[in-house]
Motif scaffolding. Structure first.
Motif, PDB file in Angstrom:
ATOM      1  N   VAL A   1       0.843  -1.191   0.000  1.00 37.05           N
ATOM      2  CA  VAL A   1       0.000   0.000   0.000  1.00 37.05           C
ATOM      3  C   VAL A   1       0.883   1.248   0.000  1.00 37.05           C
ATOM      4  O   VAL A   1       1.777   1.389   0.832  1.00 37.05           O
ATOM      5  CB  VAL A   1      -0.926   0.021   1.231  1.00 37.05           C
ATOM      6  CG1 VAL A   1      -1.738   1.313   1.282  1.00 37.05           C
ATOM      7  CG2 VAL A   1      -1.848  -1.192   1.216  1.00 37.05           C
ATOM      8  N   GLU A   2       0.635   2.132  -0.960  1.00 31.12           N
ATOM      9  CA  GLU A   2       1.320   3.417  -1.001  1.00 31.12           C
ATOM     10  C   GLU A   2       0.482   4.417  -0.205  1.00 31.12           C
ATOM     11  O   GLU A   2      -0.569   4.869  -0.653  1.00 31.12           O
ATOM     12  CB  GLU A   2       1.498   3.891  -2.440  1.00 31.12           C
ATOM     13  CG  GLU A   2       2.358   5.140  -2.580  1.00 31.12           C
ATOM     14  CD  GLU A   2       3.802   4.914  -2.174  1.00 31.12           C
ATOM     15  OE1 GLU A   2       4.394   5.855  -1.602  1.00 31.12           O
ATOM     16  OE2 GLU A   2       4.346   3.825  -2.434  1.00 31.12           O
ATOM     17  N   VAL A   3       0.954   4.740   0.993  1.00 30.48           N
ATOM     18  CA  VAL A   3       0.233   5.654   1.883  1.00 30.48           C
ATOM     19  C   VAL A   3       0.550   7.091   1.480  1.00 30.48           C
ATOM     20  O   VAL A   3       1.711   7.492   1.437  1.00 30.48           O
ATOM     21  CB  VAL A   3       0.625   5.414   3.355  1.00 30.48           C
ATOM     22  CG1 VAL A   3      -0.004   6.476   4.264  1.00 30.48           C
ATOM     23  CG2 VAL A   3       0.200   4.016   3.794  1.00 30.48           C
ATOM     24  N   THR A   4      -0.496   7.854   1.196  1.00 32.84           N
ATOM     25  CA  THR A   4      -0.313   9.261   0.832  1.00 32.84           C
ATOM     26  C   THR A   4      -0.619  10.199   1.992  1.00 32.84           C
ATOM     27  O   THR A   4      -0.182  11.348   1.992  1.00 32.84           O
ATOM     28  CB  THR A   4      -1.205   9.628  -0.358  1.00 32.84           C
ATOM     29  OG1 THR A   4      -2.582   9.331  -0.027  1.00 32.84           O
ATOM     30  CG2 THR A   4      -0.806   8.837  -1.594  1.00 32.84           C
ATOM     31  N   ASP A   5      -1.382   9.716   2.977  1.00 30.20           N
ATOM     32  CA  ASP A   5      -1.771  10.585   4.085  1.00 30.20           C
ATOM     33  C   ASP A   5      -2.045   9.723   5.312  1.00 30.20           C
ATOM     34  O   ASP A   5      -2.670   8.655   5.203  1.00 30.20           O
ATOM     35  CB  ASP A   5      -3.027  11.371   3.710  1.00 30.20           C
ATOM     36  CG  ASP A   5      -3.285  12.544   4.633  1.00 30.20           C
ATOM     37  OD1 ASP A   5      -2.487  12.777   5.557  1.00 30.20           O
ATOM     38  OD2 ASP A   5      -4.298  13.230   4.424  1.00 30.20           O
ATOM     39  N   VAL A   6      -1.569  10.177   6.473  1.00 30.49           N
ATOM     40  CA  VAL A   6      -1.844   9.511   7.740  1.00 30.49           C
ATOM     41  C   VAL A   6      -2.840  10.368   8.502  1.00 30.49           C
ATOM     42  O   VAL A   6      -2.534  11.485   8.909  1.00 30.49           O
ATOM     43  CB  VAL A   6      -0.555   9.314   8.565  1.00 30.49           C
ATOM     44  CG1 VAL A   6      -0.881   8.682   9.910  1.00 30.49           C
ATOM     45  CG2 VAL A   6       0.443   8.444   7.794  1.00 30.49           C
ATOM     46  N   VAL A   7      -4.054   9.859   8.660  1.00 30.67           N
ATOM     47  CA  VAL A   7      -5.105  10.590   9.363  1.00 30.67           C
ATOM     48  C   VAL A   7      -4.927  10.447  10.872  1.00 30.67           C
ATOM     49  O   VAL A   7      -5.058  11.403  11.623  1.00 30.67           O
ATOM     50  CB  VAL A   7      -6.497  10.095   8.930  1.00 30.67           C
ATOM     51  CG1 VAL A   7      -7.604  10.834   9.679  1.00 30.67           C
ATOM     52  CG2 VAL A   7      -6.673  10.258   7.423  1.00 30.67           C
TER      53      VAL A   7
END
Length: 212
Positions: free
Chosen positions: A107-113
């Motif tokens: 998984v390419e994570v673009t944002d950590v909420v």
């Protein structure tokens, strides 16, 4: 829970962007429907408990936005169940006697909420594990790589993936995946349609995380 964003619930369904089809996804949906003996929960209850824990609370949690860019093989498993115990045997991936197989989603994570308690997760590539019936191997890659941008509700330390260090698992029996539409609305097509909120956006998730 005090401080959590209040989400208005209705039975409006999938926010107009259609259900999520595929053999592997259908299996996850069916598994979720029979998993919680306490009865169906609302999306709000699931989101809050994903961060603050349920019985057997976890040490780490994360809510991230990203895309599945690849799917690789994990292990295969069989189980021997008696009146007193359940014993798991780890088999080579694709073994003909396997009852289930794990798959590793890249998984390419673009944002950590939400970074969670004890978690150092940040944007970049992570590995997320999923488990499916052995005969669904051919469906898994297509189902997960074709979903676009999604919100994952994740935890570490799942006994299902103790064979793979640093592998995250998806909350609620791997069903709590929110699909993000172009205008930022989020739907959860793998959970009970009656539990869908009328409107839930990425900004709602951020507000909840800030207040939690």
């Amino acid at each position: 829970m005090a401080g959590a964003a209040v989400l208005g619930l209705s039975s409006c369904g999938f926010l107009g962007i259609g259900p999520w089809h595929g053999d592997a996804m259908d299996e996850t949906r069916q598994s979720f429907e029979t998993w919680d003996a306490a009865g169906p929960l609302s999306i709000e209850e699931m989101i809050v408990s994903s961060q603050f824990g349920r019985p057997g609370a976890r040490d780490t949690d994360a809510v991230v936005i990203g895309r599945v860019v690849d799917v690789g093989p994990g292990q295969s498993f069989s189980w021997t169940i008696t009146d007193d115990s359940e014993e798991r045997s780890i088999l080579p991936f694709g073994h003909p006697e396997a009852e289930a197989s794990s798959f590793h989603l890249s998984v390419e994570v673009t944002d950590v909420v939400v970074s969670g308690r004890g978690s150092d997760i940040e944007p970049g590539r992570i590995e997320v594990g999923v488990m499916h019936a052995a005969e669904l191997q051919d469906s898994v890659a297509d189902d997960y790589t074709g979903i676009g941008e999604v919100v994952f509700f994740l935890h570490q330390g799942s006994p299902l993936f103790d064979h793979a260090e640093d592998t995250w698992a998806i909350d609620y029996n791997q069903a709590l995946i929110g699909r993000v539409s172009g205008d930022g609305e989020v739907d959860f097509p793998l959970v009970d349609v009656a539990s869908q909120p009328d409107t839930l956006t990425v900004d709602d998730l951020r507000d909840w995380a800030a207040d939690a």
